[in-house]
Motif scaffolding. Structure first.
Motif, PDB file in Angstrom:
ATOM      1  N   ALA A  44       5.432   1.656   4.029  1.00 19.78           N
ATOM      2  CA  ALA A  44       4.825   2.421   2.933  1.00 19.78           C
ATOM      3  C   ALA A  44       3.303   2.440   3.047  1.00 19.78           C
ATOM      4  CB  ALA A  44       5.257   1.852   1.585  1.00 19.78           C
ATOM      5  N   GLY A  45       2.700   1.304   3.393  1.00 17.12           N
ATOM      6  CA  GLY A  45       1.257   1.234   3.513  1.00 17.12           C
ATOM      7  C   GLY A  45       0.726   2.085   4.652  1.00 17.12           C
ATOM      8  N   LEU A  46       1.407   2.065   5.789  1.00 12.77           N
ATOM      9  CA  LEU A  46       0.990   2.900   6.918  1.00 12.77           C
ATOM     10  C   LEU A  46       1.097   4.383   6.560  1.00 12.77           C
ATOM     11  CD1 LEU A  46       2.637   0.962   9.884  1.00 12.77           C
ATOM     12  CD2 LEU A  46       0.186   1.206   9.433  1.00 12.77           C
ATOM     13  N   THR A  47       2.154   4.741   5.841  1.00 15.97           N
ATOM     14  CA  THR A  47       2.318   6.141   5.430  1.00 15.97           C
ATOM     15  C   THR A  47       1.200   6.568   4.497  1.00 15.97           C
ATOM     16  OG1 THR A  47       4.731   5.908   5.639  1.00 15.97           O
ATOM     17  CG2 THR A  47       3.914   7.797   4.394  1.00 15.97           C
ATOM     18  N   ARG A  48       0.826   5.701   3.553  1.00 11.60           N
ATOM     19  CA  ARG A  48      -0.283   6.025   2.644  1.00 11.60           C
ATOM     20  C   ARG A  48      -1.595   6.161   3.409  1.00 11.60           C
ATOM     21  NH1 ARG A  48       2.372   2.208  -0.664  1.00 11.60           N
ATOM     22  NH2 ARG A  48       0.947   0.560   0.041  1.00 11.60           N
ATOM     23  N   ASN A  58       1.437  16.544   2.573  1.00 14.62           N
ATOM     24  CA  ASN A  58       2.813  16.177   2.204  1.00 14.62           C
ATOM     25  C   ASN A  58       3.475  15.255   3.226  1.00 14.62           C
ATOM     26  OD1 ASN A  58       2.980  17.660  -0.253  1.00 14.62           O
ATOM     27  ND2 ASN A  58       3.267  19.549   0.922  1.00 14.62           N
ATOM     28  N   LEU A  59       2.731  14.272   3.716  1.00 13.44           N
ATOM     29  CA  LEU A  59       3.300  13.325   4.674  1.00 13.44           C
ATOM     30  C   LEU A  59       4.263  12.375   3.971  1.00 13.44           C
ATOM     31  CD1 LEU A  59       3.316  12.065   7.555  1.00 13.44           C
ATOM     32  CD2 LEU A  59       1.472  10.555   6.750  1.00 13.44           C
ATOM     33  N   SER A  60       5.409  12.154   4.581  1.00 16.18           N
ATOM     34  CA  SER A  60       6.371  11.178   4.057  1.00 16.18           C
ATOM     35  C   SER A  60       7.145  10.584   5.214  1.00 16.18           C
ATOM     36  CB  SER A  60       7.332  11.822   3.049  1.00 16.18           C
ATOM     37  OG  SER A  60       8.170  12.763   3.689  1.00 16.18           O
ATOM     38  N   CYS A  61       7.782   9.455   4.949  1.00 17.87           N
ATOM     39  CA  CYS A  61       8.592   8.787   5.958  1.00 17.87           C
ATOM     40  C   CYS A  61       9.821   8.184   5.299  1.00 17.87           C
ATOM     41  CB  CYS A  61       7.784   7.689   6.654  1.00 17.87           C
ATOM     42  SG  CYS A  61       8.728   6.743   7.878  1.00 17.87           S
ATOM     43  N   VAL A  62      10.964   8.382   5.916  1.00 15.49           N
ATOM     44  CA  VAL A  62      12.207   7.755   5.474  1.00 15.49           C
ATOM     45  C   VAL A  62      12.714   6.877   6.614  1.00 15.49           C
ATOM     46  CG1 VAL A  62      14.615   8.152   4.834  1.00 15.49           C
ATOM     47  CG2 VAL A  62      12.821   9.631   3.907  1.00 15.49           C
ATOM     48  N   CYS A  63      13.087   5.653   6.290  1.00 16.52           N
ATOM     49  CA  CYS A  63      13.599   4.711   7.284  1.00 16.52           C
ATOM     50  C   CYS A  63      15.019   4.305   6.911  1.00 16.52           C
ATOM     51  CB  CYS A  63      12.708   3.476   7.358  1.00 16.52           C
ATOM     52  SG  CYS A  63      13.280   2.217   8.527  1.00 16.52           S
ATOM     53  N   GLY A  64      15.919   4.375   7.881  1.00 18.20           N
ATOM     54  CA  GLY A  64      17.314   3.988   7.648  1.00 18.20           C
ATOM     55  C   GLY A  64      17.806   3.043   8.720  1.00 18.20           C
ATOM     56  N   PHE A  65      18.889   2.311   8.399  1.00 18.38           N
ATOM     57  CA  PHE A  65      19.450   1.310   9.308  1.00 18.38           C
ATOM     58  C   PHE A  65      20.940   1.551   9.497  1.00 18.38           C
ATOM     59  CE2 PHE A  65      15.859  -0.488   7.050  1.00 18.38           C
ATOM     60  CZ  PHE A  65      15.080  -1.015   8.080  1.00 18.38           C
ATOM     61  N   LEU A 113      -0.210  14.897  11.494  1.00 16.11           N
ATOM     62  CA  LEU A 113       0.097  13.806  10.570  1.00 16.11           C
ATOM     63  C   LEU A 113       1.370  13.076  10.994  1.00 16.11           C
ATOM     64  CD1 LEU A 113      -0.685  15.482   7.121  1.00 16.11           C
ATOM     65  CD2 LEU A 113      -1.878  13.517   8.114  1.00 16.11           C
ATOM     66  N   CYS A 114       2.412  13.841  11.340  1.00 14.10           N
ATOM     67  CA  CYS A 114       3.657  13.232  11.816  1.00 14.10           C
ATOM     68  C   CYS A 114       3.396  12.398  13.064  1.00 14.10           C
ATOM     69  CB  CYS A 114       4.695  14.307  12.131  1.00 14.10           C
ATOM     70  SG  CYS A 114       5.234  15.299  10.735  1.00 14.10           S
ATOM     71  N   PHE A 115       2.634  12.973  13.978  1.00 12.97           N
ATOM     72  CA  PHE A 115       2.347  12.307  15.251  1.00 12.97           C
ATOM     73  C   PHE A 115       1.591  11.001  15.037  1.00 12.97           C
ATOM     74  CE2 PHE A 115      -0.288  11.517  18.967  1.00 12.97           C
ATOM     75  CZ  PHE A 115       0.600  11.687  20.018  1.00 12.97           C
ATOM     76  N   GLU A 116       0.579  11.033  14.176  1.00 13.84           N
ATOM     77  CA  GLU A 116      -0.220   9.839  13.941  1.00 13.84           C
ATOM     78  C   GLU A 116       0.608   8.743  13.273  1.00 13.84           C
ATOM     79  OE1 GLU A 116      -3.530   7.215  13.701  1.00 13.84           O
ATOM     80  OE2 GLU A 116      -3.019   8.927  14.982  1.00 13.84           O
ATOM     81  N   LEU A 117       1.420   9.103  12.281  1.00 12.10           N
ATOM     82  CA  LEU A 117       2.238   8.083  11.618  1.00 12.10           C
ATOM     83  C   LEU A 117       3.268   7.515  12.585  1.00 12.10           C
ATOM     84  CD1 LEU A 117       3.016   6.445   9.197  1.00 12.10           C
ATOM     85  CD2 LEU A 117       4.405   8.363   8.373  1.00 12.10           C
ATOM     86  N   THR A 119       2.980   7.217  15.736  1.00 14.12           N
ATOM     87  CA  THR A 119       2.237   6.339  16.641  1.00 14.12           C
ATOM     88  C   THR A 119       1.963   4.987  16.010  1.00 14.12           C
ATOM     89  OG1 THR A 119       1.183   8.246  17.697  1.00 14.12           O
ATOM     90  CG2 THR A 119       0.122   6.109  17.999  1.00 14.12           C
ATOM     91  N   GLN A 120       1.511   4.994  14.761  1.00 13.09           N
ATOM     92  CA  GLN A 120       1.201   3.739  14.071  1.00 13.09           C
ATOM     93  C   GLN A 120       2.465   2.893  13.853  1.00 13.09           C
ATOM     94  OE1 GLN A 120      -1.748   2.608  13.554  1.00 13.09           O
ATOM     95  NE2 GLN A 120      -2.915   4.450  14.041  1.00 13.09           N
ATOM     96  N   LEU A 121       3.551   3.539  13.479  1.00 14.08           N
ATOM     97  CA  LEU A 121       4.800   2.808  13.241  1.00 14.08           C
ATOM     98  C   LEU A 121       5.331   2.192  14.529  1.00 14.08           C
ATOM     99  CD1 LEU A 121       6.524   5.317  10.796  1.00 14.08           C
ATOM    100  CD2 LEU A 121       5.706   3.023  10.216  1.00 14.08           C
ATOM    101  N   MET A 122       5.276   2.940  15.621  1.00 16.67           N
ATOM    102  CA  MET A 122       5.762   2.417  16.898  1.00 16.67           C
ATOM    103  C   MET A 122       4.852   1.315  17.442  1.00 16.67           C
ATOM    104  SD  MET A 122       8.645   3.708  17.755  1.00 16.67           S
ATOM    105  CE  MET A 122       9.054   3.598  16.007  1.00 16.67           C
ATOM    106  N   THR A 123       3.543   1.456  17.234  1.00 12.66           N
ATOM    107  CA  THR A 123       2.615   0.409  17.672  1.00 12.66           C
ATOM    108  C   THR A 123       2.903  -0.902  16.953  1.00 12.66           C
ATOM    109  OG1 THR A 123       0.890   2.038  18.152  1.00 12.66           O
ATOM    110  CG2 THR A 123       0.179  -0.238  17.820  1.00 12.66           C
ATOM    111  N   ALA A 124       3.198  -0.810  15.658  1.00  9.54           N
ATOM    112  CA  ALA A 124       3.502  -2.021  14.882  1.00  9.54           C
ATOM    113  C   ALA A 124       4.784  -2.689  15.358  1.00  9.54           C
ATOM    114  CB  ALA A 124       3.608  -1.664  13.406  1.00  9.54           C
TER     115      ALA A 124
END
Length: 317
Positions: A44-48, A58-65, A113-117, A119-124
């Motif tokens: 959530a913090g990375l998305t913000r 209108n950037l958003s992210c949904v994560c599922g398992f 925006l999609c690309f940057e988020l 990238t950040q999520l995968m780096t983490a």
């Protein structure tokens, strides 16, 4: 939305013009599992942080398992209807299950925006996961799929959206969550474009230009719209929320649709797939599958935003 339901992830966000879909598998070691659990609290913090750069994007992210990942990462209890993807169909016309533990559905009105988020999520995550499928989707003209027909016309709207997509009292420990099923389809556009428009309309069950559903007296029972309309025991239509995206590489002759459907139970989506790939009745399958091939399939549980952050502190028994 019921105020008693925890804040959901961005399942019900408005449709955007760009998206990235990422499916990853877990690395087979305890450190990787620990990394993924901690990462749940950072999404959530990375998305913000990324979204704040372009507030109107209108950037958003949904994560599922997936089911196996949930057991490894978090243990019990498990969401009541979470199970491995169920395959349907026969050889040559099959909805296959493919590897995938984590799904990311990243949306925005700008691909940067999609690309940057992403990238950040995968780096983490680093080496804790391996991405096994990644698709960059785009909005095609007036909400049309690659095959030229408007997509998602029968999506729920208004108050119907949370009604059909968010878990409620039926599974209280996971209220505010959702189930999401994804498939990547590749289309034989040469064969499809060889069909006259009238024949294409009979395959889809809607008019191509005006997007009007064909009348029951002319709409074939094996049309796509006929087989994907599901009615409950009370006679009410059971809807799902689709946010499908076209994708492709014209130079490679690749043209596809990334299907993504959200629902409060996987049952309606699975019944749609059974109707499409097996037929209703058996053998009366979706004729769109003569031109479209499913190459991936996965079922995931999307926890509420609150639960997603809390999962960082959960460990399996």
């Amino acid at each position: 939305m019921n105020n008693d339901i925890p804040e959901p992830q961005a399942v019900c966000s408005p449709i955007t013009s760009s998206a990235i879909f990422m499916v990853a598998t877990l690395a087979p070691d305890r450190d990787a599992l620990h990394t993924v659990r901690e990462w749940c609290a950072d999404i959530a913090g990375l998305t913000r942080s990324v979204g704040k750069r372009v507030p109107a994007g209108n950037l958003s992210c949904v994560c599922g398992f997936a089911a196996s990942a949930w057991d490894q990462l978090f243990g019990g209890p498990r969401p009541a209807a979470l199970h491995p993807f169920r395959e349907f169909g026969v050889e040559g016309r099959r909805a296959p299950a493919t590897p995938g533990d984590i799904l990311l559905h990243i949306r925005a009105d700008q691909m940067d925006l999609c690309f940057e988020l992403a990238t950040q999520l995968m780096t983490a995550l680093g080496d804790a996961v391996k991405v096994v499928d990644e698709v960059q989707g785009f909005r095609y003209f007036d909400m049309r799929s690659i095959v030229g027909f408007v997509d998602g016309t029968e999506n729920p709207v208004g108050r119907q959206v949370p009604k059909f997509t968010l878990i409620g009292d039926e599974d209280p420990a996971f209220s505010g969550g959702s189930y999401v099923l994804v498939q990547k389809y590749l289309h034989n556009m040469t064969a499809w474009n060889a069909l006259p428009v009238e024949a294409q309309e009979r395959v889809i069950g809607r008019t191509k230009l005006s997007d009007i559903e064909l009348g029951d007296e002319v709409k074939p029972s094996n049309s796509h719209s006929a087989l994907t309309t599901i009615t409950g025991a009370d006679g009410e239509e059971l809807k799902i929320l689709r946010d499908n995206m076209p994708f492709g590489r014209p130079g490679a002759g690749e043209f596809g649709t990334y299907f993504i459907g959200y629902a409060r139970s996987p049952a309606p989506i699975e019944l749609m797939l059974e109707n499409m790939f097996v037929g209703r009745p058996v053998g009366n399958y979706d004729r769109l599958l003569d031109f479209s091939t499913a190459v991936t399939g996965g079922l995931f549980f999307v926890p509420s935003a609150e639960l997603l952050e809390d999962l960082a502190e959960r460990t399996p028994d």
